[in-house]
Design a protein around this motif. Structure first.
Motif, PDB file in Angstrom:
ATOM      1  N   ALA A 293       3.976  67.055  46.364  1.00  0.00           N
ATOM      2  CA  ALA A 293       4.384  67.823  45.180  1.00  0.00           C
ATOM      3  C   ALA A 293       3.646  67.310  43.943  1.00  0.00           C
ATOM      4  CB  ALA A 293       5.895  67.719  44.988  1.00  0.00           C
ATOM      5  N   ASP A 294       3.550  65.992  43.819  1.00  0.00           N
ATOM      6  CA  ASP A 294       2.859  65.427  42.663  1.00  0.00           C
ATOM      7  C   ASP A 294       1.377  65.800  42.657  1.00  0.00           C
ATOM      8  OD1 ASP A 294       5.132  64.316  41.642  1.00  0.00           O
ATOM      9  OD2 ASP A 294       4.806  62.325  42.524  1.00  0.00           O
ATOM     10  N   ALA A 295       0.765  65.822  43.850  1.00  0.00           N
ATOM     11  CA  ALA A 295      -0.655  66.193  43.937  1.00  0.00           C
ATOM     12  C   ALA A 295      -0.866  67.622  43.443  1.00  0.00           C
ATOM     13  CB  ALA A 295      -1.144  66.052  45.379  1.00  0.00           C
ATOM     14  N   GLU A 296       0.065  68.516  43.821  1.00  0.00           N
ATOM     15  CA  GLU A 296      -0.089  69.914  43.407  1.00  0.00           C
ATOM     16  C   GLU A 296       0.115  70.061  41.906  1.00  0.00           C
ATOM     17  OE1 GLU A 296      -1.040  72.210  45.687  1.00  0.00           O
ATOM     18  OE2 GLU A 296      -1.471  73.393  43.904  1.00  0.00           O
ATOM     19  N   LEU A 297       1.097  69.341  41.391  1.00  0.00           N
ATOM     20  CA  LEU A 297       1.477  69.536  39.991  1.00  0.00           C
ATOM     21  C   LEU A 297       0.637  68.695  39.033  1.00  0.00           C
ATOM     22  CD1 LEU A 297       5.290  69.713  40.689  1.00  0.00           C
ATOM     23  CD2 LEU A 297       3.836  71.589  39.867  1.00  0.00           C
ATOM     24  N   ALA A 298      -0.278  67.903  39.571  1.00  0.00           N
ATOM     25  CA  ALA A 298      -1.173  67.136  38.690  1.00  0.00           C
ATOM     26  C   ALA A 298      -1.978  68.071  37.791  1.00  0.00           C
ATOM     27  CB  ALA A 298      -2.116  66.275  39.533  1.00  0.00           C
ATOM     28  N   ALA A 299      -2.204  69.305  38.269  1.00  0.00           N
ATOM     29  CA  ALA A 299      -2.988  70.268  37.500  1.00  0.00           C
ATOM     30  C   ALA A 299      -2.132  71.067  36.523  1.00  0.00           C
ATOM     31  CB  ALA A 299      -3.702  71.226  38.454  1.00  0.00           C
ATOM     32  N   MET A 313       9.708  72.523  39.960  1.00  0.00           N
ATOM     33  CA  MET A 313       8.870  72.813  41.126  1.00  0.00           C
ATOM     34  C   MET A 313       8.721  71.579  42.016  1.00  0.00           C
ATOM     35  SD  MET A 313       8.561  75.930  40.625  1.00  0.00           S
ATOM     36  CE  MET A 313       7.739  76.210  42.178  1.00  0.00           C
ATOM     37  N   ARG A 314       8.664  70.416  41.390  1.00  0.00           N
ATOM     38  CA  ARG A 314       8.590  69.177  42.171  1.00  0.00           C
ATOM     39  C   ARG A 314       9.843  69.049  43.036  1.00  0.00           C
ATOM     40  NH1 ARG A 314       9.882  63.533  41.418  1.00  0.00           N
ATOM     41  NH2 ARG A 314       8.142  62.161  42.028  1.00  0.00           N
ATOM     42  N   ASN A 315      11.002  69.237  42.399  1.00  0.00           N
ATOM     43  CA  ASN A 315      12.262  69.122  43.135  1.00  0.00           C
ATOM     44  C   ASN A 315      12.372  70.186  44.219  1.00  0.00           C
ATOM     45  OD1 ASN A 315      12.907  67.020  41.474  1.00  0.00           O
ATOM     46  ND2 ASN A 315      14.344  68.170  40.186  1.00  0.00           N
ATOM     47  N   LEU A 316      11.932  71.396  43.889  1.00  0.00           N
ATOM     48  CA  LEU A 316      12.018  72.488  44.862  1.00  0.00           C
ATOM     49  C   LEU A 316      11.174  72.194  46.102  1.00  0.00           C
ATOM     50  CD1 LEU A 316      11.873  75.968  43.052  1.00  0.00           C
ATOM     51  CD2 LEU A 316      13.629  75.123  44.612  1.00  0.00           C
ATOM     52  N   MET A 317       9.943  71.745  45.892  1.00  0.00           N
ATOM     53  CA  MET A 317       9.062  71.455  47.030  1.00  0.00           C
ATOM     54  C   MET A 317       9.656  70.345  47.901  1.00  0.00           C
ATOM     55  SD  MET A 317       5.075  71.828  45.831  1.00  0.00           S
ATOM     56  CE  MET A 317       5.159  71.486  44.089  1.00  0.00           C
ATOM     57  N   VAL A 318      10.110  69.261  47.244  1.00  0.00           N
ATOM     58  CA  VAL A 318      10.675  68.137  48.007  1.00  0.00           C
ATOM     59  C   VAL A 318      11.931  68.586  48.759  1.00  0.00           C
ATOM     60  CG1 VAL A 318      11.751  65.863  47.791  1.00  0.00           C
ATOM     61  CG2 VAL A 318       9.694  66.395  46.463  1.00  0.00           C
ATOM     62  N   ALA A 319      12.787  69.364  48.096  1.00  0.00           N
ATOM     63  CA  ALA A 319      14.041  69.792  48.728  1.00  0.00           C
ATOM     64  C   ALA A 319      13.782  70.683  49.935  1.00  0.00           C
ATOM     65  CB  ALA A 319      14.910  70.523  47.704  1.00  0.00           C
ATOM     66  N   GLU A 320      12.860  71.613  49.806  1.00  0.00           N
ATOM     67  CA  GLU A 320      12.629  72.556  50.910  1.00  0.00           C
ATOM     68  C   GLU A 320      11.929  71.875  52.081  1.00  0.00           C
ATOM     69  OE1 GLU A 320      14.178  75.733  50.918  1.00  0.00           O
ATOM     70  OE2 GLU A 320      15.002  74.333  49.461  1.00  0.00           O
ATOM     71  N   LEU A 321      10.992  70.976  51.797  1.00  0.00           N
ATOM     72  CA  LEU A 321      10.343  70.242  52.887  1.00  0.00           C
ATOM     73  C   LEU A 321      11.351  69.330  53.582  1.00  0.00           C
ATOM     74  CD1 LEU A 321       6.968  69.472  51.091  1.00  0.00           C
ATOM     75  CD2 LEU A 321       7.254  70.894  53.140  1.00  0.00           C
ATOM     76  N   THR A 322      12.235  68.715  52.793  1.00  0.00           N
ATOM     77  CA  THR A 322      13.273  67.861  53.379  1.00  0.00           C
ATOM     78  C   THR A 322      14.159  68.664  54.317  1.00  0.00           C
ATOM     79  OG1 THR A 322      13.279  66.458  51.410  1.00  0.00           O
ATOM     80  CG2 THR A 322      15.228  66.349  52.838  1.00  0.00           C
ATOM     81  N   ARG A 323      14.570  69.835  53.844  1.00  0.00           N
ATOM     82  CA  ARG A 323      15.482  70.647  54.665  1.00  0.00           C
ATOM     83  C   ARG A 323      14.788  71.138  55.945  1.00  0.00           C
ATOM     84  NH1 ARG A 323      19.923  75.250  53.202  1.00  0.00           N
ATOM     85  NH2 ARG A 323      20.047  76.102  55.306  1.00  0.00           N
ATOM     86  N   LEU A 324      13.530  71.557  55.801  1.00  0.00           N
ATOM     87  CA  LEU A 324      12.806  72.023  56.996  1.00  0.00           C
ATOM     88  C   LEU A 324      12.620  70.880  57.991  1.00  0.00           C
ATOM     89  CD1 LEU A 324      10.165  74.364  55.324  1.00  0.00           C
ATOM     90  CD2 LEU A 324      11.868  75.069  57.031  1.00  0.00           C
ATOM     91  N   ALA A 325      12.340  69.677  57.483  1.00  0.00           N
ATOM     92  CA  ALA A 325      12.180  68.521  58.379  1.00  0.00           C
ATOM     93  C   ALA A 325      13.494  68.198  59.080  1.00  0.00           C
ATOM     94  CB  ALA A 325      11.681  67.315  57.582  1.00  0.00           C
ATOM     95  N   GLU A 326      14.604  68.322  58.347  1.00  0.00           N
ATOM     96  CA  GLU A 326      15.922  68.084  58.962  1.00  0.00           C
ATOM     97  C   GLU A 326      16.206  69.105  60.048  1.00  0.00           C
ATOM     98  OE1 GLU A 326      18.048  66.129  54.985  1.00  0.00           O
ATOM     99  OE2 GLU A 326      18.596  68.156  55.653  1.00  0.00           O
ATOM    100  N   GLU A 327      15.868  70.364  59.757  1.00  0.00           N
ATOM    101  CA  GLU A 327      16.086  71.412  60.761  1.00  0.00           C
ATOM    102  C   GLU A 327      15.233  71.151  61.999  1.00  0.00           C
ATOM    103  OE1 GLU A 327      15.387  75.182  58.896  1.00  0.00           O
ATOM    104  OE2 GLU A 327      17.267  75.122  57.753  1.00  0.00           O
TER     105      GLU A 327
END
Lengths: 330, 209
Positions: A293-299, A313-327
């Protein structure tokens, strides 16, 4: 509203011929954006070519295992389709997150891709706007821009693309197909929307007079494990202030495949390529999601009143990747 | 294409008005329209079908919701000329003689309104929403949209999301949710959905009063 002529097309070639190269003519699909803009004077066509009855209303599996979605398929039918829900659930979720049940039954896939920004300066003909009236200026840069772009904008325009559907389509490498008087053509959705630069009035790579006939989705096993999450200022029936389409395939604790696209952050659906590159082969951990997320938002180049979007957007990306990984781990 | 059809097309291209035939509530109406006329204005101003209401006139409030070929849509963003050939159903066409449509009856029984201005749109929208749900369509609050997950129960949350395109400035939302739940339950032959009795208000207004 300006007076206009009306014709109904019955086949694709006829529709393209009726439009000709006339810059004063518009194709009419569901009309949910065009008719609204005609009422306010943002759009002033002299002639409409109604394409709703064209034989472009099917969703079919392609030979390679992808999907072909006709341009006049309604948002409602797209989100309800079993193969869309099974193979690209984030696409169904994105469509369902947009507008209302009534509008989804009217709006079409082709029209969704070509809908205009809801920037308040664009939709108000009494205000300057470089997108509506090139060279007139952009009041949003110093004015109301709390829901404007943080990525890829220019000093000439900071408006965001309003579509949810297109964010999911971008994540899944959709290709836009169109017909012109010289024959058919296609454009990957990732290249379909043009950079803003100093030409914000030029929005897409669609040739003049071209009719969008459909969208194809290439096969993508990772897309079966996907989600779309939209944040808005009320619980339902509002445009996004930020959204994420994410797909993740984890094998043996390592990212095997990932897709990420962001909405309401740029003039176009934003494919998070920098984040995807960080994640390729990375361990499926919170540290990886955060680094991506940080790499994307550096720009990101936020304006005085939309800096919250970087955090969002940082929180959204981390949250959705976390949830998908849990699933995936279940 | 026949010569006549070609000629008609050319004339339409030049003209900014057309004589159209709209099929509304099973009845055909032929009228000349300026192409700028929305279906909403044709219904209200030309055909005296004033049950369909004009709220925002920009697709945001749902007061003008009608059924187009059986699906709910907003009449304010639908050009009348583009509605030719479609089956249009308005609130005036829902009842079977003196017998109200089950959704109308449920709104009446459960006070699904206060001033009534948004009600025709709410009712048409509810009919469409109930049919969409019965056809297995997911919504934005459906936890798992995959077809294998099966259709979601029509909970209060599902009803609220599916009806979010209809605004009610009186704030009769609690009763509207109950009315939609009861009508949907009647349509499917099941009891009203658990969870549709919201904020401690019981399902039946009669027992509260």
């Amino acid at each position: 509203m300006r007076e206009f002529g009306y014709q109904r097309a019955s086949d694709v070639a006829g529709a393209v011929a009726l439009l000709g190269a006339d810059p004063d003519t518009r194709f009419l699909g569901g009309g949910t954006n065009l008719v609204d803009l005609m009422k306010t004077g943002v759009e002033r066509p002299a002639r409409l070519v109604d394409i709703r009855e064209l034989p472009l209303g099917e969703i079919e599996s392609t030979a390679d295992g992808g999907l072909r979605i006709g341009a006049t398929v309604t948002n409602g039918d797209l989100a309800a389709h079993p193969e869309v829900r099974r193979r690209y659930p984030a696409l169904a979720q994105a469509v369902l997150a947009g507008a209302s049940g009534q509008l989804r039954n009217m709006a079409t896939v082709g029209g969704n891709l070509l809908q205009r920004t809801r920037c308040g300066y664009f939709t108000d003909v009494t205000k300057p706007c470089n997108k509506r009236l090139p060279g007139s200026g952009c009041p949003a840069v110093t004015g109301d821009h709390h829901n404007h772009a943080i990525l890829g904008a220019s000093e000439n325009c900071v408006a965001v693309h309003p579509s949810d559907m297109a964010v999911a389509l971008t994540a899944f490498d959709a290709v836009v197909h169109y017909e012109t008087a010289d024959g058919p053509g296609e454009s990957p959705l990732g290249e379909f929307y043009l950079p803003v630069g100093d030409t914000p009035h030029r929005e897409t790579a669609l040739p003049p007079g071209a009719l969008i006939t459909g969208v194809t989705l290439p096969p993508a096993p990772v897309a079966a494990h996907s989600r779309y999450r939209k944040v808005r200022e009320r619980a339902s029936y509002a445009f996004a202030i930020g959204s994420v389409a994410a797909a993740l395939d984890v094998r043996d604790g390592v990212v095997h495949d990932v897709r990420l696209a962001l909405g309401a952050v740029a003039s176009r659906p934003w494919r998070a390529g920098a984040a995807e590159r960080v994640l390729a082969g990375a361990p499926a951990t919170t540290d990886s999601w955060t680094a991506a997320a940080d790499a994307e938002l550096a720009a990101a180049r936020p304006l005085p009143h939309n800096g919250y979007k970087v955090t969002l957007m940082r929180n959204l990306m981390v949250a959705e990747l976390t949830r998908l990984a849990e699933e995936a781990a279940r | 294409m026949s010569a006549l059809a070609t000629r008609k097309k050319l004339l339409m291209a030049l003209s900014t008005s057309s004589v159209i035939t709209l099929k509304i509530n099973g009845e055909k109406h032929t009228l000349p329209v300026d192409h700028r006329t929305t279906l909403l204005d044709a219904l209200r101003e030309r055909l005296d079908l004033t049950g369909t209401k004009k709220g925002c006139d920009q697709g945001q409030c749902g007061a003008c919701t009608v059924l187009l070929d059986g699906r709910r849509g907003v009449a304010c963003l639908q050009l009348a000329v583009a509605a030719e050939g479609r089956e249009i159903t308005t609130v005036e066409g829902l009842a079977d003689g003196e017998r109200l449509h089950p959704v109308q009856q449920a709104f009446l029984d459960l006070d699904g309104f206060q001033c009534g201005y948004c009600t025709p749109g709410q009712i048409c929208s509810a009919i469409g929403a109930i049919e969409e749900h019965a056809a297995g369509w997911p919504s934005a609050v459906t936890d798992d949209v995959r077809p294998e997950a099966g259709p979601p129960p029509l909970s209060a949350d599902e009803i609220r999301e599916r009806m979010s395109g209809n605004l009610c400035r009186c704030g009769a939302y609690n009763s509207i949710v109950q009315a939609v739940a009861r009508a949907a339950g009647a349509a499917s032959g099941t009891d009203p959905v658990p969870g549709a009795s919201v904020h401690g208000v019981t399902d039946s207004k009669e027992t509260v009063a």
